[in-house]
Design a protein around this motif. Sequence first.
Motif, PDB file in Angstrom:
ATOM      1  N   PHE A  60      -4.205 -19.047   1.237  1.00  0.00           N
ATOM      2  CA  PHE A  60      -4.081 -17.182   1.761  1.00  0.00           C
ATOM      3  C   PHE A  60      -4.851 -15.951   0.723  1.00  0.00           C
ATOM      4  O   PHE A  60      -5.538 -15.035   0.532  1.00  0.00           O
ATOM      5  N   SER A  61      -4.266 -16.173  -0.635  1.00  0.00           N
ATOM      6  CA  SER A  61      -4.183 -15.404  -1.389  1.00  0.00           C
ATOM      7  C   SER A  61      -5.317 -15.471  -2.701  1.00  0.00           C
ATOM      8  O   SER A  61      -5.474 -14.576  -3.184  1.00  0.00           O
ATOM      9  N   ALA A  62      -5.467 -16.992  -2.605  1.00  0.00           N
ATOM     10  CA  ALA A  62      -6.666 -16.809  -3.346  1.00  0.00           C
ATOM     11  C   ALA A  62      -8.057 -16.315  -3.856  1.00  0.00           C
ATOM     12  O   ALA A  62      -8.563 -16.202  -2.162  1.00  0.00           O
ATOM     13  N   ASN A  63      -8.414 -15.667  -3.714  1.00  0.00           N
ATOM     14  CA  ASN A  63      -9.980 -15.178  -4.091  1.00  0.00           C
ATOM     15  C   ASN A  63     -10.173 -14.640  -5.449  1.00  0.00           C
ATOM     16  O   ASN A  63      -9.523 -14.722  -5.942  1.00  0.00           O
ATOM     17  N   LEU A  64     -11.350 -14.694  -5.310  1.00  0.00           N
ATOM     18  CA  LEU A  64     -12.825 -13.645  -6.966  1.00  0.00           C
ATOM     19  C   LEU A  64     -12.405 -12.293  -6.759  1.00  0.00           C
ATOM     20  O   LEU A  64     -12.454 -11.664  -7.850  1.00  0.00           O
ATOM     21  N   LEU A  65     -11.515 -11.868  -5.539  1.00  0.00           N
ATOM     22  CA  LEU A  65     -11.757 -10.242  -5.547  1.00  0.00           C
ATOM     23  C   LEU A  65     -10.724  -9.662  -4.680  1.00  0.00           C
ATOM     24  O   LEU A  65      -9.872 -10.288  -3.798  1.00  0.00           O
ATOM     25  N   PRO A  66     -10.241  -8.922  -5.718  1.00  0.00           N
ATOM     26  CA  PRO A  66      -8.787  -7.859  -4.701  1.00  0.00           C
ATOM     27  C   PRO A  66      -9.467  -7.570  -2.976  1.00  0.00           C
ATOM     28  O   PRO A  66     -10.628  -7.534  -3.161  1.00  0.00           O
ATOM     29  N   GLY A  67      -8.302  -7.532  -2.311  1.00  0.00           N
ATOM     30  CA  GLY A  67      -8.131  -6.831  -1.088  1.00  0.00           C
ATOM     31  C   GLY A  67      -7.296  -6.032  -0.417  1.00  0.00           C
ATOM     32  O   GLY A  67      -6.727  -5.692  -0.901  1.00  0.00           O
ATOM     33  N   GLN A  68      -7.855  -6.598   1.114  1.00  0.00           N
ATOM     34  CA  GLN A  68      -6.879  -6.032   1.409  1.00  0.00           C
ATOM     35  C   GLN A  68      -5.284  -6.628   1.432  1.00  0.00           C
ATOM     36  O   GLN A  68      -4.223  -5.198   1.277  1.00  0.00           O
ATOM     37  N   LEU A  69      -5.345  -7.270   1.374  1.00  0.00           N
ATOM     38  CA  LEU A  69      -4.118  -8.132   1.472  1.00  0.00           C
ATOM     39  C   LEU A  69      -3.189  -7.904  -0.660  1.00  0.00           C
ATOM     40  O   LEU A  69      -2.120  -7.392   0.013  1.00  0.00           O
ATOM     41  N   ASP A  70      -3.391  -7.742  -1.212  1.00  0.00           N
ATOM     42  CA  ASP A  70      -3.522  -7.183  -2.524  1.00  0.00           C
ATOM     43  C   ASP A  70      -3.109  -5.191  -2.234  1.00  0.00           C
ATOM     44  O   ASP A  70      -1.465  -4.957  -2.821  1.00  0.00           O
ATOM     45  N   ALA A  71      -3.014  -4.487  -0.743  1.00  0.00           N
ATOM     46  CA  ALA A  71      -3.339  -3.593  -1.123  1.00  0.00           C
ATOM     47  C   ALA A  71      -1.878  -3.302  -0.158  1.00  0.00           C
ATOM     48  O   ALA A  71      -0.968  -3.428  -0.535  1.00  0.00           O
TER      49      ALA A  71
END
Length: 547
Positions: free
Chosen positions: A186-197
């Motif tokens: 769920f937290s793995a990604n190549l880009l930040p997104g709404q979860l980071d915010a």
Amino acid sequence: MSDQTGNTPAPEKQTGFLGLVERAGNRLPDPAFIFFYLIIAMAVISTIAYFAGLEVEHPTRLDDSGNPVIVSAISALHPDVIRHLLVEMPEIFTGFHPLGYVLVVMLGAGVAERAGLFGTAMRAAVRDVPRLFLTPAVALAAMMGNLAADAAYVVLIPLAAVIFAAAGRHPVAGITAAFAGVSGGFSANLLPGQLDALLFGITEEAVVALDPAWTMNIAGNWYFIAAMTFLFLPVIWFVTDRIIEPRLGPWQGGTVAGSDDPDNDPDAEMTPGQKKGLAHAGIAVLIVALIWLFMTIDVVALVTGGSASLYGGNAPLFSSDTSLGTTQRLVPFFTSLVAGFMLLFIFAGVAYGRAAGTIKSHRDIVDMMAGAMKDMGYYLVLAFFAAYFVELFNESQLGLISAVNGANAIEASGLPLPIVLGLIVLFAALLNLFVGSASAKWALMAPVLVPMLMLLGVSPEMATAAYRVGDSGTNIITPLMVYFPLILVFARRWVPEFGIGSLTASMIPYSIWLIVTGILMTVAWVYLGLPLGPGAEVAYELPAATQ
């Protein structure tokens, strides 16, 4: 949805430990009411703490005599606290840091999702992939699909089953691989997104007690979550191909289930409009990225050696304070990324929608934004109660008192910091079995966890990263996860007798491997002191004590 016979079987009852988790979790109230009950509990606890005389020395504040300020517990029944909570109710709610960040990003993501960009991009990412690389392609698309929020669950997971079946592989293996990527990663990604915010907004609320000058950086975990993606990818690949699919056995059922849905048909060609839309969306992403680059670097001044300037001074997203280091001067850039991702999603979604025919006028764009806000209705309710709980926790001073005492206890134990972070990952993973909402758990943990780790020399970004690892790994084995029943329905379309126990047993190997991998990664990251993102380090130094 129904299975191939047209009937939806009743979910079977789980037994053993997982049955205990399911029954206990089902008895828990809604997360919004959990916060409501916690507010009541906080009123009682703070009153007891006040009469017990609990107090600590503030780590960063001095009184007029140069001695540490004494922080004492304050009762929620104190007239000043009651007055503050009632008179400033609107400000407490609207001032809740995660609220604004999430709503801004979701305005853009709603356009991209409703225009069809996310769904088409995910389909394009996994179709025509060689059979050998089908599992990692699905897993990577699933982890990246978290940028699309719910779309990854409802589009990619059933599509993965059809693609696996078309390749002669068991469709349930496709479902488990995609579910592990979307939810376990769920937290793995190549880009930040709404979860980071969302998460960093909650972190910012917790940091204020010790460092009011600290500002949220949506890219504060960028390197960390990218590394998670590359580490989790082979784990999901191995578990799917070497553990799950051999247990499922060879697939003999063909590609019937779900083939009547064109969005779930891997052989369906993308329309010319969809192909054109993806190309236009890519151009839009490039344009937005270049705009942000030019607002961070004064290219004209760089080329002319300072004899001319595009802005008549410093670039807007680069601080003009030359006494600061480069990282500190980039703070405006980091904090602008919330707006950046909103505009990126909007422009990419509009570019796609205009070419694909899903957006015909500006009214469609407004309707899509409004639809995204409607979907956030439940979050607004949850945020109201969470904001009040956090505010009362801060007013009572119990968060700071607990953090100082917790930091002292950890120092006295002699546990190395990497081990402490690993234990925090494990604790978050266990809590995730009972409280599914990522924001709800972090709102509960952050007011104590973040200041406590800051006192131990660990940055707020590292505290957030450790929580994210634990929050992801056990999503896929708890029936309390909101999409768990939907995934069960997807599986039953192919194997009607597939029950909740079957799904849980299939996901347990993923969960174990992801948690172990995540803990080892967290421990190694802290031990090596690797940067977590641009301007975000593992180590943290408290500001000098001031009056």
